[in-house]
Design an enzyme around this catalytic site. Structure first.
Site, PDB file in Angstrom:
ATOM      1  N   GLY A   1       0.810  -1.212   0.000  1.00  0.00           N
ATOM      2  CA  GLY A   1       0.000   0.000   0.000  1.00  0.00           C
ATOM      3  C   GLY A   1       0.842   1.260   0.000  1.00  0.00           C
TER       4      GLY A   1
ATOM      5  N   ASP B   1      -2.571   6.856   2.661  1.00  0.00           N
ATOM      6  CA  ASP B   1      -2.005   7.900   1.803  1.00  0.00           C
ATOM      7  C   ASP B   1      -0.706   7.466   1.116  1.00  0.00           C
ATOM      8  OD1 ASP B   1      -0.300   7.791   3.938  1.00  0.00           O
ATOM      9  OD2 ASP B   1      -0.641   9.849   4.614  1.00  0.00           O
TER      10      ASP B   1
ATOM     11  N   ARG C   1       5.565 -12.730   1.615  1.00  0.00           N
ATOM     12  CA  ARG C   1       4.935 -12.890   2.928  1.00  0.00           C
ATOM     13  C   ARG C   1       3.984 -14.084   2.890  1.00  0.00           C
ATOM     14  NH1 ARG C   1       4.889  -7.284   4.669  1.00  0.00           N
ATOM     15  NH2 ARG C   1       6.177  -6.152   3.189  1.00  0.00           N
TER      16      ARG C   1
ATOM     17  N   ASP D   1       0.407 -11.044   7.092  1.00  0.00           N
ATOM     18  CA  ASP D   1       1.010 -10.242   6.021  1.00  0.00           C
ATOM     19  C   ASP D   1       2.337  -9.640   6.456  1.00  0.00           C
ATOM     20  OD1 ASP D   1      -1.109  -8.878   7.625  1.00  0.00           O
ATOM     21  OD2 ASP D   1      -0.224  -7.085   6.757  1.00  0.00           O
TER      22      ASP D   1
ATOM     23  N   ASP E   1       8.760  -5.513   8.331  1.00  0.00           N
ATOM     24  CA  ASP E   1       7.734  -4.522   8.664  1.00  0.00           C
ATOM     25  C   ASP E   1       7.807  -4.063  10.118  1.00  0.00           C
ATOM     26  OD1 ASP E   1       6.948  -4.584   6.078  1.00  0.00           O
ATOM     27  OD2 ASP E   1       4.851  -5.021   6.474  1.00  0.00           O
TER      28      ASP E   1
HETATM   29  P1  AMP Z   1       1.263  -2.864   8.345  1.00  0.00           P
HETATM   30  O1  AMP Z   1       0.461  -3.456   9.458  1.00  0.00           O
HETATM   31  O2  AMP Z   1       1.883  -1.519   8.649  1.00  0.00           O
HETATM   32  O3  AMP Z   1       2.286  -3.814   7.845  1.00  0.00           O
HETATM   33  O4  AMP Z   1       0.259  -2.526   7.139  1.00  0.00           O
HETATM   34  C1  AMP Z   1      -0.845  -3.311   6.785  1.00  0.00           C
HETATM   35  C2  AMP Z   1      -1.335  -2.939   5.408  1.00  0.00           C
HETATM   36  O5  AMP Z   1      -1.723  -1.577   5.349  1.00  0.00           O
HETATM   37  C3  AMP Z   1      -0.308  -3.129   4.302  1.00  0.00           C
HETATM   38  O6  AMP Z   1      -0.986  -3.590   3.166  1.00  0.00           O
HETATM   39  C4  AMP Z   1       0.234  -1.743   4.102  1.00  0.00           C
HETATM   40  O7  AMP Z   1       0.736  -1.551   2.801  1.00  0.00           O
HETATM   41  C5  AMP Z   1      -0.992  -0.887   4.343  1.00  0.00           C
HETATM   42  N1  AMP Z   1      -0.665   0.462   4.818  1.00  0.00           N
HETATM   43  C6  AMP Z   1      -0.184   0.809   6.030  1.00  0.00           C
HETATM   44  N2  AMP Z   1      -0.023   2.144   6.108  1.00  0.00           N
HETATM   45  C7  AMP Z   1      -0.391   2.663   4.914  1.00  0.00           C
HETATM   46  C8  AMP Z   1      -0.460   3.982   4.367  1.00  0.00           C
HETATM   47  N3  AMP Z   1      -0.095   5.056   5.065  1.00  0.00           N
HETATM   48  N4  AMP Z   1      -0.890   4.100   3.098  1.00  0.00           N
HETATM   49  C9  AMP Z   1      -1.260   3.053   2.374  1.00  0.00           C
HETATM   50  N5  AMP Z   1      -1.231   1.794   2.838  1.00  0.00           N
HETATM   51  C10 AMP Z   1      -0.808   1.590   4.079  1.00  0.00           C
HETATM   52 MG    MG Z   2       2.925  -4.855   6.737  1.00  0.00          MG
END
Ligand code: AMP
Ligand code: MG
Length: 494
Positions: free
Chosen positions: A92, A124, A182, A251, A261
């Site tokens: 994302g 974002d 992942r 993930d 992550d």
């Molecule tokens: P995380 O738990 O931080 O590993 O993120 C979980 C999911 O949310 C993943 O698919 C990330 O790419 C997405 N994600 C987290 N923060 C953002 C952001 N600011 N903008 C877009 N996608 C995000």
């Molecule tokens: Mg992640």
């Protein structure tokens, strides 16, 4: 050594069919500024250290200029988040620039925080400076500790406003890993009921990242077993060093068994198995002591997703997969027991050692003893001089309990003819003196945020590359955390 223009891109992931990823260009931040760069990581991709100072390098982090051969894309994946299946996640805010072939192997280069992708959902696509500094420092600190992890090549700060609980500045991290695959990549195709795509992904993983399994009978079962083994190793490393990841969703579980992550992670200060480092994790699903069990739960989700690829009758395949999961538990127990014995300076593994370690940990928990400092100090214990235990026993409230434990510990050491100097050297090589405590990272963050002063990032990076070595000028970084450290709230928002 190569120049940026000479990196040898091979981009195997980009060759996968369209449904696996989307081509996407990184979106530059306003007024980028290089805040940290890492020559050790550069060396891994044969990149000459002088290249890090070139304007093209910062421009590459900011997506304004890409080295020839880069084919930027965002990958799709899914995952179980806090136990619930989410059918579509994906990169994302990460953009894979490509995969580089180098002397040391293959490395994917990924920008984190480079803008919106088709998988951004409501996000974002940005990463804030605070969390980017934390990931940069922690991935390199983990590497310094000998723990498998993604690596960090560099980070840029900017003047872009990013909205979280408050307004923060956007930043981009350039991270590297042999693969960012992942568990969730496999879940995506399994739950979409797309066995062909699942097989393409499985074949890809085998061919590119587990080639030694090609030609084995039931290669996907072998793959699953190998992932269980690597995950067991990783969980033992985390538990032994006192690292809590904070968001162990599937993930965020690497197929290669890497720490990946970095978000609201934390190293233990006082030993506490119930420690929750992620303030958004109200139920404590990912509490420190729960991690090995969660690792097993996550592996069972991966095993489920790989079911269509296993050979033989589904019933039999499920039995073999369950045996692999049992293997995970025993592999973890073994790695943890061996690692704990090394932390205690014990050479052999004997009946009762587990109980000896547990008694120490129970007392540390009861008395809120600092995990890292206690094990480091224990290395200085003198076998025949209990009267010199002062600084050690002073870390406990219940000193009698410590004395009783220390008497049994001494007996155990004598039983294997332990020798003080030798034991201390061995213990110092496994019990780090320096870890990335939250408050240490916080100081580097505040200086960067407030003064655009990045020197503390560099200082910590240097320090944490050699966490087992005495570094006399840096003694203050090994001190007990200040009281305000406990108030530091680290949330998922990054
Ligand atoms: P995380 O738990 O931080 O590993 O993120 C979980 C999911 O949310 C993943 O698919 C990330 O790419 C997405 N994600 C987290 N923060 C953002 C952001 N600011 N903008 C877009 N996608 C995000
Ligand atoms: Mg992640």
């Amino acid at each position: 050594m190569r120049r940026l223009e000479e990196l040898h891109f091979i981009n195997s992931y980009a060759r996968l069919p369209a449904g696996f990823h989307s081509r996407i260009q990184p979106q530059p931040l306003a007024a980028p500024r290089l805040a940290a760069s890492n020559p050790q990581a550069a060396a891994l991709i044969d990149l000459s250290p002088e290249e890090l100072a070139r304007p093209q390098f910062s421009a590459c982090l900011n997506g304004e200029w890409l080295p020839p051969g880069a084919e930027p894309l965002a990958a799709v994946y899914a995952g179980h988040q806090f136990g619930q299946y989410v059918p579509q996640l994906g990169d994302g805010r990460a953009i894979l620039l490509g995969e580089v072939e180098a002397e040391s192997g293959r490395w994917e280069l990924q920008l984190k925080g480079a803008g919106i992708t088709p998988y951004s959902r409501r996000g974002d696509g940005r990463a804030v400076l605070r969390s980017t500094i934390r990931e940069y420092l922690c991935s390199e600190a983990m590497h310094g500790l000998g723990i498998p992890t993604t690596r960090a090549l560099a980070l840029i700060d900017s003047e872009e406003e990013v909205y979280r609980e408050s307004i923060e500045r956007g930043a981009v991290l350039l991270r590297m890993a042999p693969s960012h695959l992942r568990f969730g990549h496999f879940e995506f195709f399994y739950y979409r009921n797309d066995p062909e795509a699942l097989r393409i992904l499985g074949d890809y993983a085998l061919r590119e990242h587990f080639p030694h399994l090609l030609g084995e009978a039931d290669p996907f079962m072998r793959l699953f077993e190998e992932v269980t083994a690597r995950t067991a190793e990783l969980m033992a490393h985390w538990q032994l060093v006192g690292f809590a990841h904070g968001v162990m969703n599937t993930d965020n579980m690497s197929l290669l068994g890497l720490t990946i992550d970095y978000g609201p992670f934390g190293f233990l200060d006082a030993y506490d198995p119930d420690h929750i480092c992620n303030h958004s994790d109200v139920a404590g699903r990912y509490a420190f002591g729960a991690q090995p069990r969660v690792g097993g739960w996550n592996l069972s989700r991966l095993g489920q997703a790989l079911m269509p690829l296993f050979e033989g009758e589904p019933g039999e395949a499920a039995e073999r997969a369950n045996a692999a999961l049992k293997g995970y538990e025993s592999a973890f127990q073994r790695a943890y027991a061996e690692g704990m014995n090394a932390k205690l300076g014990l050479i052999s593994l004997r009946e009762g050692d587990g109980e000896l370690a547990k008694r120490l940990l129970r007392q540390m928990h009861a008395d809120r003893v600092d995990y890292t400092r206690l094990f480091r100090a224990l290395g200085a214990l003198r076998l025949e001089a209990p009267e010199s235990d002062g600084p050690l026993r002073d870390q406990f409230l219940n000193r009698e309990a410590f004395d009783a434990w220390a008497a049994d510990y001494r007996a155990r050491l004598r039983a294997e003819g332990s020798e003080d100097a030798q034991r201390r050297a061995a213990m110092d090589a496994v019990n780090p003196k320096y870890i990335l405590r939250n408050h240490l990272a916080q100081r580097a963050i505040e200086l960067a945020e407030q003064e655009r002063d990045y020197t503390e990032i560099e200082r910590l990076h240097q320090l944490l590359q050699r966490p087992f070595d005495e570094q006399p000028a840096m003694e203050a970084y090994a001190a007990e955390p200040p009281e305000w450290a406990e108030e530091l709230a680290i949330s998922c928002s990054s």
